[in-house]
Scaffold this active site. Structure first.
Site, PDB file in Angstrom:
ATOM      1  N   SER A   1      -2.773   0.497  -4.314  1.00  0.00           N
ATOM      2  CA  SER A   1      -3.347   1.841  -3.405  1.00  0.00           C
ATOM      3  C   SER A   1      -4.413   2.423  -4.026  1.00  0.00           C
ATOM      4  O   SER A   1      -5.056   2.205  -5.064  1.00  0.00           O
ATOM      5  CB  SER A   1      -2.134   2.892  -3.658  1.00  0.00           C
ATOM      6  OG  SER A   1      -2.476   4.055  -3.299  1.00  0.00           O
ATOM      7  N   ALA A   2      -5.574   2.903  -3.039  1.00  0.00           N
ATOM      8  CA  ALA A   2      -6.501   3.430  -3.290  1.00  0.00           C
ATOM      9  C   ALA A   2      -6.358   4.713  -4.117  1.00  0.00           C
ATOM     10  O   ALA A   2      -7.318   5.517  -4.601  1.00  0.00           O
ATOM     11  CB  ALA A   2      -7.301   3.502  -2.054  1.00  0.00           C
TER      12      ALA A   2
ATOM     13  N   THR B   1       1.826  10.215   4.268  1.00  0.00           N
ATOM     14  CA  THR B   1       0.943  11.292   3.603  1.00  0.00           C
ATOM     15  C   THR B   1      -0.512  11.350   4.384  1.00  0.00           C
ATOM     16  O   THR B   1      -1.323  12.258   4.056  1.00  0.00           O
ATOM     17  CB  THR B   1       0.506  10.761   2.186  1.00  0.00           C
ATOM     18  OG1 THR B   1       0.529   9.494   2.158  1.00  0.00           O
ATOM     19  CG2 THR B   1       1.618  11.230   1.150  1.00  0.00           C
TER      20      THR B   1
ATOM     21  N   GLU C   1       0.082  -3.301   4.507  1.00  0.00           N
ATOM     22  CA  GLU C   1      -1.266  -2.355   4.612  1.00  0.00           C
ATOM     23  C   GLU C   1      -1.348  -1.752   6.042  1.00  0.00           C
ATOM     24  O   GLU C   1      -0.878  -2.370   7.133  1.00  0.00           O
ATOM     25  CB  GLU C   1      -2.582  -3.099   4.846  1.00  0.00           C
ATOM     26  CG  GLU C   1      -3.021  -3.036   3.286  1.00  0.00           C
ATOM     27  CD  GLU C   1      -3.798  -1.620   2.730  1.00  0.00           C
ATOM     28  OE1 GLU C   1      -3.773  -0.745   3.955  1.00  0.00           O
ATOM     29  OE2 GLU C   1      -3.931  -1.513   1.625  1.00  0.00           O
ATOM     30  N   ASP C   2      -1.570  -0.554   5.989  1.00  0.00           N
ATOM     31  CA  ASP C   2      -1.784   0.259   7.486  1.00  0.00           C
ATOM     32  C   ASP C   2      -3.141   0.483   7.681  1.00  0.00           C
ATOM     33  O   ASP C   2      -3.460   0.884   8.649  1.00  0.00           O
ATOM     34  CB  ASP C   2      -1.086   1.731   7.363  1.00  0.00           C
ATOM     35  CG  ASP C   2      -1.944   2.608   6.384  1.00  0.00           C
ATOM     36  OD1 ASP C   2      -2.353   2.240   5.480  1.00  0.00           O
ATOM     37  OD2 ASP C   2      -1.964   3.764   6.991  1.00  0.00           O
TER      38      ASP C   2
ATOM     39  N   LYS D   1     -11.089  -1.116  -1.646  1.00  0.00           N
ATOM     40  CA  LYS D   1     -10.927  -1.791  -0.320  1.00  0.00           C
ATOM     41  C   LYS D   1     -11.957  -1.559   0.563  1.00  0.00           C
ATOM     42  O   LYS D   1     -12.459  -0.632   0.665  1.00  0.00           O
ATOM     43  CB  LYS D   1      -9.549  -1.467   0.170  1.00  0.00           C
ATOM     44  CG  LYS D   1      -8.177  -1.386  -0.489  1.00  0.00           C
ATOM     45  CD  LYS D   1      -6.930  -0.766   0.131  1.00  0.00           C
ATOM     46  CE  LYS D   1      -5.862  -0.860  -0.814  1.00  0.00           C
ATOM     47  NZ  LYS D   1      -4.676  -0.150  -0.478  1.00  0.00           N
TER      48      LYS D   1
ATOM     49  N   ASP E   1       0.986  -1.190   0.061  1.00  0.00           N
ATOM     50  CA  ASP E   1      -0.047   0.033  -0.089  1.00  0.00           C
ATOM     51  C   ASP E   1       0.942   1.096  -0.041  1.00  0.00           C
ATOM     52  O   ASP E   1       1.875   1.184   0.193  1.00  0.00           O
ATOM     53  CB  ASP E   1      -0.821   0.088   1.153  1.00  0.00           C
ATOM     54  CG  ASP E   1      -1.641   1.269   1.452  1.00  0.00           C
ATOM     55  OD1 ASP E   1      -2.299   1.490   0.523  1.00  0.00           O
ATOM     56  OD2 ASP E   1      -1.598   1.855   2.653  1.00  0.00           O
ATOM     57  N   LEU E   2       0.390   2.525  -0.353  1.00  0.00           N
ATOM     58  CA  LEU E   2       1.167   3.582  -0.366  1.00  0.00           C
ATOM     59  C   LEU E   2       1.076   4.358   0.885  1.00  0.00           C
ATOM     60  O   LEU E   2       2.265   4.571   1.574  1.00  0.00           O
ATOM     61  CB  LEU E   2       0.940   4.541  -1.746  1.00  0.00           C
ATOM     62  CG  LEU E   2       1.660   5.802  -1.639  1.00  0.00           C
ATOM     63  CD1 LEU E   2       3.279   5.514  -2.030  1.00  0.00           C
ATOM     64  CD2 LEU E   2       0.810   6.371  -2.739  1.00  0.00           C
ATOM     65  N   ASP E   3      -0.119   5.173   0.910  1.00  0.00           N
ATOM     66  CA  ASP E   3      -0.338   5.984   1.871  1.00  0.00           C
ATOM     67  C   ASP E   3      -0.204   5.412   3.557  1.00  0.00           C
ATOM     68  O   ASP E   3      -1.082   4.428   3.702  1.00  0.00           O
ATOM     69  CB  ASP E   3      -1.596   6.800   2.011  1.00  0.00           C
ATOM     70  CG  ASP E   3      -1.846   7.666   0.919  1.00  0.00           C
ATOM     71  OD1 ASP E   3      -0.828   8.154   0.517  1.00  0.00           O
ATOM     72  OD2 ASP E   3      -2.729   7.333   0.015  1.00  0.00           O
TER      73      ASP E   3
ATOM     74  N   LYS F   1      -8.538   6.184   6.355  1.00  0.00           N
ATOM     75  CA  LYS F   1      -7.454   5.466   5.994  1.00  0.00           C
ATOM     76  C   LYS F   1      -7.748   4.639   4.979  1.00  0.00           C
ATOM     77  O   LYS F   1      -8.771   3.498   5.422  1.00  0.00           O
ATOM     78  CB  LYS F   1      -6.711   5.031   7.094  1.00  0.00           C
ATOM     79  CG  LYS F   1      -5.971   6.085   7.720  1.00  0.00           C
ATOM     80  CD  LYS F   1      -4.969   5.751   8.748  1.00  0.00           C
ATOM     81  CE  LYS F   1      -3.981   6.871   9.403  1.00  0.00           C
ATOM     82  NZ  LYS F   1      -3.294   6.243  10.386  1.00  0.00           N
TER      83      LYS F   1
END
Ligand code: BG6
Ligand code: MG
Length: 222
Positions: free
Chosen positions: A114-115, A17, A169-170, A145, A9-11, A45
């Site tokens: 990522s979303a 971010t 994933e966070d 997601k 995942d990114l953020d 999130k």
């Protein structure tokens, strides 16, 4: 050597971010007279931009015309991008680059899942774009997601079976998406929040090389 698919995942996993999303949503919420707390931000999130604004409107008991809705989405993103434009490599979360480089060295398949619709410019800003063999982001999916679509597309692009993929994933929704895709779900954050994950680490500094090796060899599986 075995080849696994590692989907990041990114953020909140690669870059911090969430603070910029929070600032931009807070400004927007206040502009329409809606209060917005950090606790509420937690619930956004992993949630798409459209769904995030819908939730903020629900919390504030507001309804908007479609035109106003689209305008506010644009304003929020412009504001968010003004933060992103100033981002650099110092905003990569601890030991992310080290982990990516280790996986690259071990010839593992790496994708982004990522979303966000801003994923590619963010990865370019922090100079990590070249580590990824595939990018799947908010522009590529029709189901957000916790639907597994984003990760299943990632596995397909990497040409790796979903059962041989590992997701970092966070967000709760992201962990659920990884589970629904039958991938190993590794939570990055608080164990009590991400209790549905197979493993949870506060951040990548807590993840040993031995753990990564066990993921690659298949010693650790679902
Ligand atoms: C997710 C974030 O990664 O992307 C959410 O956790 C965000 O907070 C979502 O709303 C969509 O991002 P963007 O950049 O397309 O607005
Ligand atoms: Mg995230």
């Amino acid at each position: 050597m075995t080849k696994k698919g590692f989907i990041f995942d990114l953020d909140g996993v690669i870059v911090d971010t969430a603070k910029y999303h929070f600032l931009a949503w807070k400004k927007l919420a206040h502009s329409i007279g809606v209060d917005f707390t950090e606790e509420q931000n937690e619930q956004l999130k992993g949630v798409s931009r459209v769904r995030s604004l819908e939730k903020i409107l629900e919390w504030g008991n507001k309804t908007l015309s479609e035109d106003e809705f689209m305008k506010l989405m644009g304003l929020k993103n412009d504001d968010y991008l003004s933060f992103i434009n100033n981002m650099g490599t110092s905003e990569i979360l601890p030991d992310v680059t080290k982990t990516l480089d280790y996986l690259v060295e071990k010839k593992q398949a790496i994708a982004l899942g990522s979303a966000s619709k801003n994923a590619t410019p963010i990865l370019r800003k922090v100079e990590l774009l070249d580590r990824f063999a595939a990018i799947v982001d908010g522009n590529d999916v029709s189901k957000a997601k916790p639907d597994p679509e984003v990760f299943l597309i990632g596995a397909k692009l990497l040409n790796i079976n979903p059962e041989d993929c590992i997701v970092f994933e966070d967000s709760v929704a992201g962990v659920q998406a990884a589970n629904a895709a039958h991938m190993i779900a590794i939570g990055i954050g608080e164990a009590h929040v991400l209790h549905e994950a197979d493993y949870v680490f506060k951040d990548f500094t807590e993840m040993s090389q031995a753990f990564l090796e066990d993921l690659i060899s298949g010693k650790i599986n679902k």
